[in-house]
Design a protein around this motif. Sequence first.
Motif, PDB file in Angstrom:
ATOM      1  N   ARG A 132       0.792  -1.194  -0.037  1.00 43.22           N
ATOM      2  CA  ARG A 132      -0.100   0.035   0.033  1.00 43.22           C
ATOM      3  C   ARG A 132       0.865   1.248   0.139  1.00 43.22           C
ATOM      4  NH1 ARG A 132      -4.397  -2.300   4.437  1.00 43.22           N
ATOM      5  NH2 ARG A 132      -6.089  -2.851   2.580  1.00 43.22           N
ATOM      6  N   VAL A 171       2.191   1.738  -3.451  1.00 44.99           N
ATOM      7  CA  VAL A 171       1.440   2.039  -4.575  1.00 44.99           C
ATOM      8  C   VAL A 171       0.860   3.532  -4.234  1.00 44.99           C
ATOM      9  CG1 VAL A 171      -1.190   1.740  -5.163  1.00 44.99           C
ATOM     10  CG2 VAL A 171       0.165  -0.110  -4.902  1.00 44.99           C
ATOM     11  N   ASP A 172       0.689   3.984  -3.100  1.00 45.07           N
ATOM     12  CA  ASP A 172       0.494   5.602  -2.850  1.00 45.07           C
ATOM     13  C   ASP A 172       1.510   6.483  -3.264  1.00 45.07           C
ATOM     14  OD1 ASP A 172      -1.936   4.640  -1.325  1.00 45.07           O
ATOM     15  OD2 ASP A 172      -1.128   4.918   0.615  1.00 45.07           O
ATOM     16  N   GLU A 202       0.929   6.788  -6.898  1.00 43.46           N
ATOM     17  CA  GLU A 202       0.172   7.694  -7.310  1.00 43.46           C
ATOM     18  C   GLU A 202       0.476   9.141  -7.034  1.00 43.46           C
ATOM     19  OE1 GLU A 202      -3.691   5.934  -5.094  1.00 43.46           O
ATOM     20  OE2 GLU A 202      -4.436   7.232  -6.324  1.00 43.46           O
ATOM     21  N   PRO A 220      -2.657   4.595 -11.730  1.00 41.72           N
ATOM     22  CA  PRO A 220      -3.088   3.401 -11.468  1.00 41.72           C
ATOM     23  C   PRO A 220      -4.361   2.844 -11.982  1.00 41.72           C
ATOM     24  CG  PRO A 220      -3.662   5.002  -9.470  1.00 41.72           C
ATOM     25  CD  PRO A 220      -2.887   5.752 -10.691  1.00 41.72           C
ATOM     26  N   PHE A 248      -5.002  -7.588  -1.783  1.00 46.75           N
ATOM     27  CA  PHE A 248      -4.746  -6.483  -2.505  1.00 46.75           C
ATOM     28  C   PHE A 248      -5.209  -6.834  -4.153  1.00 46.75           C
ATOM     29  CE2 PHE A 248      -2.539  -3.044  -4.773  1.00 46.75           C
ATOM     30  CZ  PHE A 248      -2.635  -1.971  -3.835  1.00 46.75           C
ATOM     31  N   THR A 261      -3.082  -4.655  -9.595  1.00 46.77           N
ATOM     32  CA  THR A 261      -2.929  -3.257 -10.033  1.00 46.77           C
ATOM     33  C   THR A 261      -2.006  -2.831 -11.118  1.00 46.77           C
ATOM     34  OG1 THR A 261      -3.240  -2.789  -7.861  1.00 46.77           O
ATOM     35  CG2 THR A 261      -2.361  -0.808  -9.152  1.00 46.77           C
ATOM     36  N   MET A 301      -6.740   5.935  -0.205  1.00 44.46           N
ATOM     37  CA  MET A 301      -5.826   5.399  -1.081  1.00 44.46           C
ATOM     38  C   MET A 301      -7.052   4.953  -2.331  1.00 44.46           C
ATOM     39  SD  MET A 301      -3.653   2.047  -1.153  1.00 44.46           S
ATOM     40  CE  MET A 301      -5.216   1.195  -1.470  1.00 44.46           C
ATOM     41  N   MET A 302      -5.790   5.014  -3.574  1.00 42.29           N
ATOM     42  CA  MET A 302      -6.794   4.600  -4.871  1.00 42.29           C
ATOM     43  C   MET A 302      -7.656   5.563  -5.108  1.00 42.29           C
ATOM     44  SD  MET A 302      -5.113   2.120  -6.002  1.00 42.29           S
ATOM     45  CE  MET A 302      -4.165   0.805  -5.399  1.00 42.29           C
ATOM     46  N   GLY A 322      -7.770   8.070  -6.753  1.00 42.58           N
ATOM     47  CA  GLY A 322      -7.462   8.784  -8.126  1.00 42.58           C
ATOM     48  C   GLY A 322      -7.497   7.352  -9.259  1.00 42.58           C
ATOM     49  N   MET A 323      -8.062   6.286  -8.710  1.00 43.31           N
ATOM     50  CA  MET A 323      -7.947   5.176  -9.968  1.00 43.31           C
ATOM     51  C   MET A 323      -8.571   5.665 -11.224  1.00 43.31           C
ATOM     52  SD  MET A 323      -6.892   2.455  -9.094  1.00 43.31           S
ATOM     53  CE  MET A 323      -5.824   2.172  -7.909  1.00 43.31           C
ATOM     54  N   THR A 324      -7.829   5.590 -12.209  1.00 42.05           N
ATOM     55  CA  THR A 324      -8.556   5.919 -13.572  1.00 42.05           C
ATOM     56  C   THR A 324      -8.795   4.695 -14.167  1.00 42.05           C
ATOM     57  OG1 THR A 324      -6.546   6.070 -14.475  1.00 42.05           O
ATOM     58  CG2 THR A 324      -7.587   8.163 -13.702  1.00 42.05           C
TER      59      THR A 324
END
Lengths: 478, 336
Positions: A343, A346-347, A350, A356, A370, A373, B1-2, B4-6
């Motif tokens: 996590r 991944v953060d 971003e 993502p 998870f 991704t 978290m996540m 901004g997933m596109t």
Amino acid sequence: MSLFEYAPAPESRSIVDLQPSYGLFVDGEFTPGQGTPLKTVNPATEEVLSEIAVGTDADVDRAVRAARRAFTRVWGPMRPADRGKYLFRIARLLQERAREFAVLETLDNGKPITESRDVDVPLAAAHFFYHAGWADKLDHVGLGAAPRPHGVAGQVIPWNFPLMMLAWKVAPALAAGNTVVLKPAETTPLTALLFAEICQQADLPPGVVNIVTGAGDTGRAVVEHPDVDKVAFTGSTEVGKQIARAVAGTQKVLTLELGGKAANIVFDDAPVDQAVEGIVRGIFFNQGHVCCAGSRLLVQESVHDEVIASLQRRIGTLRVGDPLDKNTDIGAINSAEQLARIRELVDIGEAEGAHPWQPAGELPERGFWFKPTVFTDVSPAHRIARDEVFGPVLSVLTFRTPDEAVAKANNSTYGLSAGIWSEKGSRILSIANQLRAGVVWANTFNQFDPTSPFGGYKQSGYGREGGRLGLRAYLKES
Amino acid sequence: MMAGMTHVLDPTALGDLPGPPPRGTPDAFADVTRSDAAFRAFLHGLPGVDQVGAEARAAQLGTRSIKTTAKAWAIDTAISMVDLTTLEGADTPGKVRSLAAKARRPDPTDPGCPAVAAVCVYGDLAGVASDALAGTGIHTAAVATAFPSGRASREVKLADVRDAVANGADEIDMVIDRGAFLSGRYLDVFEEVVAVKEACGSAHLKVILETGELRTYDAVRRASWLAMLAGGDFIKTSTGKISPAATLPVCLVMLEAVRDFRAATGVQIGVKPAGGIKTTKDAVKHLVMINEVVGEDWLSPDWFRFGASSLLNDLLLQRQKLRTGHYSGPDHVSVD
């Protein structure tokens, strides 16, 4: 709800006889450890599976002394062909009890039962079969007429392929005539302890294989024990460096198999459908908990959109969930700690501006999960292009020319593995020669075989495992 | 978290069903058939198929475990996709009528058992079949174009097609000229399919590639595109007269071709593996493959068929087993 909904197809766990607690396996017997016991949990449910003994320095010393005794009195002097017989026996017992090992591995590790059943356990057995055949042919490994074992091997293995990593370590060590003290990972000790039962069942002389469970301190005690002759470690680069420091200045021989950030290179003439399969296998096999995972996808710009669209469609069909279900493709993350690390990275990805993407679908509420991704628009400067995530996270980079592909692929502190996808044989050979990686797969990925040496360049470690080269790590010239 | 997933790819973007299949080559590809050289360049420019990878993927899909409710659904769906076939020199009107009866009520003991999709016969018996199937919604398929070898002049092949359609066939299973295809005369093959399609009138056209003679998956992909561009409504693996006939990897490559064709043109094409699919297990593997490779839009007899004869009885036996909890035996299903 889709038209064709697969009904649950769970593998029964009744074949596994879990004990409430396990001791250390020293000198052929299970004995209590002196440390405070650990609990091992099923990462898919957070259910406590069992309590595990923790080996202290004194326990490790007892194990090393047992191993030394067995080496001096029994295993070292034994006729090589007889050592081979024991290894063949272990290999056959692994096959006979394959389902038990597969279910136990899936319970303890969280990986899909199809993978433990079709990959981990068969490969573990294959390693014992392969090395059993070597036991009486050591004069052909290329170290002179009568190469000699080092003596006592101290081995520390990771949690991503618990039984398979055990086999990679124990089989060559025993075939070469060494005895071993093995420290399994703290989150996945159960198959190693079942393997200890196999050693008893095979009548392996006491002390030839000793299994001391515990966490980092136990591993350090194994590595730093003065009477250990050979150290083999598979795990993180960070711990690998500590071990290298600890071993420096001693007589110990060391092999390290550490992290990776493999480039999987897709050229514009690649067989696209198979390349997509290879990308999926490269990064989502075993939840991406694979040191040689193809975590950096390098795709030629001219086919980028097509490949990414196909890849996303394919990822949409991956089934994430109950690892014991025979239709599950992606299981649970092995531990809360590992999930937190995934996590975090991944953060960071971003925040650094990469994009993502995850497929639709829900994750189970309990356990560590998870989603697969994919990061697009990743720059070589991003952390997710450089750091090992060790999870189901793919970073997509692009290139324009073969030279650029090679430069980007080699632009890593790691060098464990790489993949090339192209229909052009001459290109595959030329690129493979330029890649600084221990394993290069062409039009496939994550294929393993006991005959094939495995190991890395740079911070991915040194030494090889598997094949003749791997065996040589456990021998010295006469 | 996540947060901004596109979604780079809208997961439903490829899921919209196209309208009725148009006739002839889609406009976007009109220029690729303007000359032999252009057509060859196009077909040879399709992405290659890695044999090892394709076979591994097919084998992997074959390991799916389909149980209980999923199996029941799969068996009924497979029955509804069967083109119940007899293609023997010894075929008679009586044999075709009894096959038609079986097509309507595959399991006489269970009215809930679905009917099959079509009965497939030689062209001269199409009339017998279509009479026996009148009003049932079951299609009459006839093989034509000098089946199975395709070695006759174009006039003879077209006459064969017209005859079968006149006899009442509403589906035509043609064979491509493998000799022309293997010698690289792609445009000849293409033009023949176009001509057959025209001769079919309103009948649906299934184009048999005879993949057992094409040998390589690259050739299967090229032949699939050729048949789709020429206006075939279905692409079909085999005549059943050549071994190997339908295999899972061949079906995989053809499913990938129809998937890519729809993505490029909006036109959906059906797939029919034929020959060699004998067991429920085989059939279920194909349904899993459809589900995971092209998606559920193809999970219907309008878009997927099994060309088979003995498969149906195994499906019925497995169906009875699920319904009653015990296995019966070959005497509990009719011989044809």
